[in-house]
Design an enzyme around this catalytic site. Sequence first.
Site, PDB file in Angstrom:
ATOM      1  N   SER A  25       6.925  16.041  11.242  1.00 46.07           N
ATOM      2  CA  SER A  25       8.078  16.520  11.973  1.00 46.07           C
ATOM      3  C   SER A  25       9.497  16.563  11.073  1.00 46.07           C
ATOM      4  CB  SER A  25       8.240  15.972  13.277  1.00 46.07           C
ATOM      5  OG  SER A  25       8.478  14.602  13.101  1.00 46.07           O
ATOM      6  N   THR A  57       7.617  22.851  10.927  1.00 44.42           N
ATOM      7  CA  THR A  57       7.285  21.655  11.475  1.00 44.42           C
ATOM      8  C   THR A  57       7.573  21.937  12.817  1.00 44.42           C
ATOM      9  OG1 THR A  57       7.200  19.394  11.328  1.00 44.42           O
ATOM     10  CG2 THR A  57       9.436  20.486  10.816  1.00 44.42           C
ATOM     11  N   TYR A  58       7.960  20.653  13.495  1.00 42.21           N
ATOM     12  CA  TYR A  58       8.498  20.668  14.901  1.00 42.21           C
ATOM     13  C   TYR A  58       9.491  19.447  14.881  1.00 42.21           C
ATOM     14  CZ  TYR A  58       5.507  16.457  15.300  1.00 42.21           C
ATOM     15  OH  TYR A  58       4.767  15.133  15.163  1.00 42.21           O
ATOM     16  N   GLY A  73       6.409  12.491   7.509  1.00 40.41           N
ATOM     17  CA  GLY A  73       5.310  12.934   6.930  1.00 40.41           C
ATOM     18  C   GLY A  73       5.392  13.691   5.590  1.00 40.41           C
ATOM     19  N   ALA A  74       4.209  14.677   5.733  1.00 42.63           N
ATOM     20  CA  ALA A  74       4.092  15.665   4.354  1.00 42.63           C
ATOM     21  C   ALA A  74       5.541  16.401   4.077  1.00 42.63           C
ATOM     22  CB  ALA A  74       3.047  16.425   4.803  1.00 42.63           C
ATOM     23  N   ALA A  75       6.172  16.863   5.089  1.00 42.42           N
ATOM     24  CA  ALA A  75       7.404  17.502   5.006  1.00 42.42           C
ATOM     25  C   ALA A  75       8.398  16.772   4.264  1.00 42.42           C
ATOM     26  CB  ALA A  75       8.046  17.878   6.245  1.00 42.42           C
TER      27      ALA A  75
END
Length: 128
Positions: A25, A57-58, A73-75
Amino acid sequence: MNITLLSGKIHRATVTQAELNYVGSITIDQDLLEAAGIMEYEKVCVVNINNGIRLETYTIAGEKGSGIICLNGAAARYAQVSDKVIIMAYAQMTKEEAQKHKPNVVFVDDNNRITRKTNYEKHGQIVE
Protein backbone atom coordinates in the site's frame (compact mmCIF):
# COMPACT_ATOMS: atom_id res chain seq x y z
CA MET A 1 -21.44 2.32 -20.91
CA ASN A 2 -19.14 3.64 -18.18
CA ILE A 3 -15.88 5.49 -18.69
CA THR A 4 -13.05 6.04 -16.22
CA LEU A 5 -12.07 9.59 -15.22
CA LEU A 6 -9.69 11.17 -12.75
CA SER A 7 -11.53 11.68 -9.47
CA GLY A 8 -8.77 12.85 -7.12
CA LYS A 9 -5.13 13.84 -7.39
CA ILE A 10 -2.36 14.82 -4.98
CA HIS A 11 0.25 16.61 -7.07
CA ARG A 12 4.01 16.56 -6.38
CA ALA A 13 3.88 15.03 -2.90
CA THR A 14 7.22 14.25 -1.27
CA VAL A 15 7.92 10.66 -0.22
CA THR A 16 8.69 10.72 3.51
CA GLN A 17 9.18 6.98 4.06
CA ALA A 18 9.59 3.70 2.18
CA GLU A 19 8.88 0.55 4.23
CA LEU A 20 9.87 -2.56 2.26
CA ASN A 21 8.85 -5.07 4.94
CA TYR A 22 5.28 -3.79 5.30
CA VAL A 23 2.46 -5.76 3.65
CA GLY A 24 1.76 -3.25 0.88
CA SER A 25 0.00 0.00 0.00
CA ILE A 26 0.76 3.71 0.32
CA THR A 27 0.19 5.54 3.60
CA ILE A 28 -1.07 9.09 3.02
CA ASP A 29 -1.81 11.86 5.54
CA GLN A 30 -5.58 11.72 6.09
CA ASP A 31 -5.83 15.49 5.50
CA LEU A 32 -4.53 14.95 1.96
CA LEU A 33 -6.86 12.01 1.32
CA GLU A 34 -9.87 14.04 2.42
CA ALA A 35 -8.86 17.11 0.38
CA ALA A 36 -8.44 14.98 -2.76
CA GLY A 37 -11.62 12.98 -2.13
CA ILE A 38 -9.65 9.73 -2.00
CA MET A 39 -10.90 7.06 0.40
CA GLU A 40 -8.89 4.76 2.60
CA TYR A 41 -8.27 1.43 0.80
CA GLU A 42 -9.09 3.02 -2.56
CA LYS A 43 -7.01 1.92 -5.54
CA VAL A 44 -4.59 4.60 -6.69
CA CYS A 45 -1.97 5.08 -9.36
CA VAL A 46 1.34 6.50 -8.10
CA VAL A 47 3.72 8.14 -10.56
CA ASN A 48 7.27 8.80 -9.39
CA ILE A 49 8.42 12.04 -11.01
CA ASN A 50 12.08 11.28 -10.28
CA ASN A 51 12.28 7.96 -12.13
CA GLY A 52 9.11 7.79 -14.23
CA ILE A 53 7.83 4.60 -12.62
CA ARG A 54 4.05 4.20 -12.45
CA LEU A 55 2.46 1.71 -10.05
CA GLU A 56 -0.92 0.75 -8.66
CA THR A 57 -1.64 0.14 -5.00
CA TYR A 58 -4.24 1.09 -2.37
CA THR A 59 -4.29 3.77 0.29
CA ILE A 60 -3.98 3.61 4.05
CA ALA A 61 -4.83 6.75 6.02
CA GLY A 62 -1.91 8.21 7.93
CA GLU A 63 -2.07 10.53 10.90
CA LYS A 64 -3.81 13.83 10.16
CA GLY A 65 -1.35 16.69 9.77
CA SER A 66 1.67 14.38 9.68
CA GLY A 67 2.50 14.95 6.01
CA ILE A 68 3.26 11.24 5.66
CA ILE A 69 3.64 9.75 2.19
CA CYS A 70 5.01 6.23 2.71
CA LEU A 71 5.32 3.57 0.03
CA ASN A 72 4.93 0.16 1.66
CA GLY A 73 5.87 -3.38 0.67
CA ALA A 74 7.02 -4.01 -2.88
CA ALA A 75 6.13 -0.42 -3.85
CA ALA A 76 8.97 0.75 -1.59
CA ARG A 77 11.40 -0.56 -4.22
CA TYR A 78 10.21 2.14 -6.61
CA ALA A 79 10.80 5.30 -4.55
CA GLN A 80 13.31 6.86 -2.24
CA VAL A 81 12.70 9.33 0.54
CA SER A 82 12.45 12.85 -0.97
CA ASP A 83 11.22 11.62 -4.38
CA LYS A 84 8.27 13.57 -5.79
CA VAL A 85 5.14 11.60 -6.65
CA ILE A 86 1.72 12.20 -8.15
CA ILE A 87 -1.08 10.15 -6.59
CA MET A 88 -4.25 9.68 -8.66
CA ALA A 89 -7.58 7.97 -8.06
CA TYR A 90 -10.09 7.26 -10.79
CA ALA A 91 -13.85 6.70 -10.85
CA GLN A 92 -16.13 4.99 -13.31
CA MET A 93 -19.20 6.88 -14.40
CA THR A 94 -21.64 7.21 -17.23
CA LYS A 95 -20.94 9.69 -20.00
CA GLU A 96 -23.73 11.88 -18.63
CA GLU A 97 -22.13 11.93 -15.17
CA ALA A 98 -18.72 12.54 -16.72
CA GLN A 99 -19.93 15.69 -18.48
CA LYS A 100 -20.61 17.28 -15.07
CA HIS A 101 -17.66 15.75 -13.22
CA LYS A 102 -14.80 17.84 -11.82
CA PRO A 103 -11.80 16.12 -10.20
CA ASN A 104 -10.34 17.18 -6.85
CA VAL A 105 -6.76 18.32 -7.49
CA VAL A 106 -4.57 19.07 -4.46
CA PHE A 107 -1.18 20.77 -4.64
CA VAL A 108 1.28 20.42 -1.77
CA ASP A 109 4.57 21.96 -0.70
CA ASP A 110 7.79 20.08 0.08
CA ASN A 111 6.39 19.16 3.53
CA ASN A 112 3.15 17.80 2.03
CA ARG A 113 1.07 20.71 3.32
CA ILE A 114 -1.79 21.78 1.09
CA THR A 115 -1.00 24.95 -0.82
CA ARG A 116 -3.90 24.94 -3.26
CA LYS A 117 -6.98 22.97 -4.27
CA THR A 118 -8.82 23.11 -7.58
CA ASN A 119 -11.43 21.19 -9.54
CA TYR A 120 -10.21 22.01 -13.02
CA GLU A 121 -7.10 21.07 -14.93
CA LYS A 122 -6.25 21.76 -18.56
CA HIS A 123 -2.88 21.64 -20.33
CA GLY A 124 -0.95 24.79 -19.51
CA GLN A 125 -3.70 26.10 -17.28
CA ILE A 126 -4.92 25.41 -13.77
CA VAL A 127 -8.01 27.21 -12.52
CA GLU A 128 -8.97 27.44 -8.85
